[in-house]
Design a protein around this motif. Structure first.
Motif, PDB file in Angstrom:
ATOM      1  N   VAL A   3       0.863  -1.171   0.000  1.00 40.92           N
ATOM      2  CA  VAL A   3       0.000   0.000   0.000  1.00 40.92           C
ATOM      3  C   VAL A   3       0.905   1.229   0.000  1.00 40.92           C
ATOM      4  CG1 VAL A   3      -1.776   1.258   1.262  1.00 40.92           C
ATOM      5  CG2 VAL A   3      -1.807  -1.239   1.232  1.00 40.92           C
ATOM      6  N   VAL A   4       0.752   2.044  -1.034  1.00 43.38           N
ATOM      7  CA  VAL A   4       1.553   3.256  -1.172  1.00 43.38           C
ATOM      8  C   VAL A   4       0.617   4.443  -1.006  1.00 43.38           C
ATOM      9  CG1 VAL A   4       2.970   4.607  -2.757  1.00 43.38           C
ATOM     10  CG2 VAL A   4       3.202   2.118  -2.686  1.00 43.38           C
ATOM     11  N   ASP A   5       0.912   5.273  -0.012  1.00 38.68           N
ATOM     12  CA  ASP A   5       0.078   6.458   0.188  1.00 38.68           C
ATOM     13  C   ASP A   5       0.738   7.665  -0.480  1.00 38.68           C
ATOM     14  OD1 ASP A   5       2.082   7.357   1.914  1.00 38.68           O
ATOM     15  OD2 ASP A   5       0.941   6.947   3.732  1.00 38.68           O
ATOM     16  N   ALA A   6       0.127   8.827  -0.295  1.00 37.03           N
ATOM     17  CA  ALA A   6       0.620  10.036  -0.965  1.00 37.03           C
ATOM     18  C   ALA A   6       2.041  10.393  -0.526  1.00 37.03           C
ATOM     19  CB  ALA A   6      -0.343  11.195  -0.719  1.00 37.03           C
ATOM     20  N   LEU A   7       2.356  10.244   0.775  1.00 38.22           N
ATOM     21  CA  LEU A   7       3.715  10.544   1.228  1.00 38.22           C
ATOM     22  C   LEU A   7       4.711   9.558   0.631  1.00 38.22           C
ATOM     23  CD1 LEU A   7       5.811  12.095   2.842  1.00 38.22           C
ATOM     24  CD2 LEU A   7       5.181  10.718   4.860  1.00 38.22           C
ATOM     25  N   ASP A   8       4.344   8.278   0.594  1.00 37.18           N
ATOM     26  CA  ASP A   8       5.219   7.286  -0.041  1.00 37.18           C
ATOM     27  C   ASP A   8       5.500   7.675  -1.485  1.00 37.18           C
ATOM     28  OD1 ASP A   8       5.259   5.661   2.246  1.00 37.18           O
ATOM     29  OD2 ASP A   8       3.579   4.440   1.551  1.00 37.18           O
ATOM     30  N   ALA A   9       4.469   8.104  -2.188  1.00 36.50           N
ATOM     31  CA  ALA A   9       4.632   8.494  -3.596  1.00 36.50           C
ATOM     32  C   ALA A   9       5.573   9.689  -3.714  1.00 36.50           C
ATOM     33  CB  ALA A   9       3.274   8.804  -4.221  1.00 36.50           C
ATOM     34  N   ARG A  10       5.470  10.647  -2.795  1.00 34.99           N
ATOM     35  CA  ARG A  10       6.383  11.794  -2.816  1.00 34.99           C
ATOM     36  C   ARG A  10       7.816  11.344  -2.550  1.00 34.99           C
ATOM     37  NH1 ARG A  10       4.406  15.553   1.453  1.00 34.99           N
ATOM     38  NH2 ARG A  10       6.144  16.853   0.758  1.00 34.99           N
ATOM     39  N   ILE A  11       7.977  10.402  -1.622  1.00 34.82           N
ATOM     40  CA  ILE A  11       9.306   9.855  -1.327  1.00 34.82           C
ATOM     41  C   ILE A  11       9.872   9.161  -2.566  1.00 34.82           C
ATOM     42  CG2 ILE A  11      10.545   8.091  -0.001  1.00 34.82           C
ATOM     43  CD1 ILE A  11       8.552   8.746   2.333  1.00 34.82           C
ATOM     44  N   LEU A  12       9.067   8.333  -3.198  1.00 35.50           N
ATOM     45  CA  LEU A  12       9.525   7.598  -4.384  1.00 35.50           C
ATOM     46  C   LEU A  12       9.897   8.554  -5.510  1.00 35.50           C
ATOM     47  CD1 LEU A  12       6.934   4.691  -4.282  1.00 35.50           C
ATOM     48  CD2 LEU A  12       9.384   4.562  -3.726  1.00 35.50           C
ATOM     49  N   ARG A  13       9.104   9.603  -5.676  1.00 36.14           N
ATOM     50  CA  ARG A  13       9.416  10.594  -6.709  1.00 36.14           C
ATOM     51  C   ARG A  13      10.792  11.209  -6.446  1.00 36.14           C
ATOM     52  NH1 ARG A  13       6.397  14.082 -10.242  1.00 36.14           N
ATOM     53  NH2 ARG A  13       7.740  15.807 -10.807  1.00 36.14           N
ATOM     54  N   ARG A 155      -1.557  10.233  -6.831  1.00 40.99           N
ATOM     55  CA  ARG A 155      -2.804  10.979  -7.028  1.00 40.99           C
ATOM     56  C   ARG A 155      -3.992  10.155  -6.547  1.00 40.99           C
ATOM     57  NH1 ARG A 155      -0.213  12.447 -11.829  1.00 40.99           N
ATOM     58  NH2 ARG A 155      -1.309  10.799 -12.962  1.00 40.99           N
ATOM     59  N   ALA A 156      -3.993   8.870  -6.875  1.00 39.37           N
ATOM     60  CA  ALA A 156      -5.096   7.999  -6.458  1.00 39.37           C
ATOM     61  C   ALA A 156      -5.140   7.868  -4.934  1.00 39.37           C
ATOM     62  CB  ALA A 156      -4.962   6.618  -7.107  1.00 39.37           C
ATOM     63  N   ALA A 157      -3.977   7.742  -4.304  1.00 35.28           N
ATOM     64  CA  ALA A 157      -3.933   7.626  -2.842  1.00 35.28           C
ATOM     65  C   ALA A 157      -4.418   8.909  -2.183  1.00 35.28           C
ATOM     66  CB  ALA A 157      -2.508   7.299  -2.383  1.00 35.28           C
ATOM     67  N   ALA A 158      -4.013  10.055  -2.720  1.00 39.16           N
ATOM     68  CA  ALA A 158      -4.449  11.341  -2.159  1.00 39.16           C
ATOM     69  C   ALA A 158      -5.951  11.514  -2.331  1.00 39.16           C
ATOM     70  CB  ALA A 158      -3.696  12.487  -2.828  1.00 39.16           C
ATOM     71  N   ALA A 159      -6.475  11.147  -3.491  1.00 33.90           N
ATOM     72  CA  ALA A 159      -7.916  11.263  -3.738  1.00 33.90           C
ATOM     73  C   ALA A 159      -8.695  10.336  -2.811  1.00 33.90           C
ATOM     74  CB  ALA A 159      -8.225  10.956  -5.201  1.00 33.90           C
ATOM     75  N   ALA A 161      -7.813   9.320   0.099  1.00 34.01           N
ATOM     76  CA  ALA A 161      -7.723   9.804   1.477  1.00 34.01           C
ATOM     77  C   ALA A 161      -8.435  11.141   1.654  1.00 34.01           C
ATOM     78  CB  ALA A 161      -6.248   9.947   1.883  1.00 34.01           C
ATOM     79  N   GLY A 162      -8.965  11.693   0.555  1.00 37.53           N
ATOM     80  CA  GLY A 162      -9.667  12.964   0.635  1.00 37.53           C
ATOM     81  C   GLY A 162      -8.748  14.154   0.821  1.00 37.53           C
ATOM     82  N   GLN A 163      -7.478  13.957   0.480  1.00 40.46           N
ATOM     83  CA  GLN A 163      -6.518  15.054   0.619  1.00 40.46           C
ATOM     84  C   GLN A 163      -6.624  15.973  -0.591  1.00 40.46           C
ATOM     85  OE1 GLN A 163      -2.732  13.140   0.966  1.00 40.46           O
ATOM     86  NE2 GLN A 163      -3.167  12.302   2.979  1.00 40.46           N
ATOM     87  N   PRO A 164      -6.247  17.227  -0.404  1.00 40.87           N
ATOM     88  CA  PRO A 164      -6.262  18.134  -1.552  1.00 40.87           C
ATOM     89  C   PRO A 164      -5.254  17.667  -2.581  1.00 40.87           C
ATOM     90  CG  PRO A 164      -5.239  19.177   0.361  1.00 40.87           C
ATOM     91  CD  PRO A 164      -5.793  17.858   0.815  1.00 40.87           C
ATOM     92  N   ARG A 165      -5.565  17.879  -3.832  1.00 36.24           N
ATOM     93  CA  ARG A 165      -4.645  17.474  -4.909  1.00 36.24           C
ATOM     94  C   ARG A 165      -3.398  18.308  -4.854  1.00 36.24           C
ATOM     95  NH1 ARG A 165      -6.378  15.208 -10.143  1.00 36.24           N
ATOM     96  NH2 ARG A 165      -6.869  13.310  -9.192  1.00 36.24           N
ATOM     97  N   ARG A 166      -2.270  17.650  -4.847  1.00 32.88           N
ATOM     98  CA  ARG A 166      -1.010  18.367  -4.875  1.00 32.88           C
ATOM     99  C   ARG A 166      -0.058  17.548  -5.688  1.00 32.88           C
ATOM    100  NH1 ARG A 166       1.951  18.383   0.999  1.00 32.88           N
ATOM    101  NH2 ARG A 166       3.947  18.666   0.020  1.00 32.88           N
ATOM    102  N   ARG A 167       0.880  18.202  -6.289  1.00 32.45           N
ATOM    103  CA  ARG A 167       1.850  17.503  -7.126  1.00 32.45           C
ATOM    104  C   ARG A 167       2.616  16.507  -6.285  1.00 32.45           C
ATOM    105  NH1 ARG A 167       7.207  19.327  -9.755  1.00 32.45           N
ATOM    106  NH2 ARG A 167       7.362  17.807 -11.403  1.00 32.45           N
ATOM    107  N   VAL A 168       2.630  15.267  -6.726  1.00 33.10           N
ATOM    108  CA  VAL A 168       3.295  14.209  -5.978  1.00 33.10           C
ATOM    109  C   VAL A 168       4.775  14.241  -6.220  1.00 33.10           C
ATOM    110  CG1 VAL A 168       3.271  11.785  -5.437  1.00 33.10           C
ATOM    111  CG2 VAL A 168       1.271  12.795  -6.422  1.00 33.10           C
TER     112      VAL A 168
END
Length: 168
Positions: A3-13, A155-159, A161-168
């Protein structure tokens, strides 16, 4: 499945875009504690999301500019033996079991077309190989990449989780 969340995606980027940066600097740029970042990295490695951190080497720069995809048809029941034998051929840089026409798909590099033919002839002589089909790559159109996938997952994880869209 990891399971990759928005923070994980930012880390991977960041890992993909700045592979030589320190963990401390990643944490600073992401605005998270170093321990949090390290725990995330450890989990992503444990779950198989991060599979390595070594340099990417160019076969062409190593004197092997010819790239070919060799499909191999194998005698039934001999897939494992042929797969094991492929590991002994240094010019094979990847091999996959596949569905469809053929049983194995290999990525082969060579110095030139004559060398490629020698490699293919070596493959044909392997016990269990019925036939091969070779396709030579002319030009890479899309380099190996996972960043667009990481961004989509983020983007999918942020959506979700109901988080505002932000560049990953």
């Amino acid at each position: 499945m990891a399971v990759v969340d928005a923070l994980d995606a930012r880390i991977l980027r960041m890992l993909l875009e700045q592979p030589r940066t320190s963990v401390r600097e990643y944490a600073r740029q992401l605005g998270v504690a170093r321990g949090t970042l390290q725990a995330r990295l450890d989990r992503l490695e444990r779950e198989g999301v991060i599979t390595g951190s070594g340099p990417y080497l160019s076969p062409a720069a190593l004197g092997h500019p010819v790239l070919a995809f060799v499909h191999i048809e194998v005698t039934q029941g001999h897939l494992d033996e042929v797969g094991d034998a492929l590991a002994a051929v240094p010019e094979i840089i990847e091999a996959f079991s596949i569905t469809g026409a053929g049983d194995l798909l290999t990525r082969v590099v060579a110095r030139d077309n004559a060398h490629l033919e020698d490699v293919v002839q070596r493959l044909i002589r392997l016990p269990g190989v019925v036939r091969t089909r070779t396709e030579i790559a002319l030009r890479r159109r899309v380099a190996y990449r996972v960043l667009p996938l990481v961004e989509a997952v983020g983007r999918a994880a942020a959506a979700e989780a109901g988080q505002p869209r932000r560049r990953v």
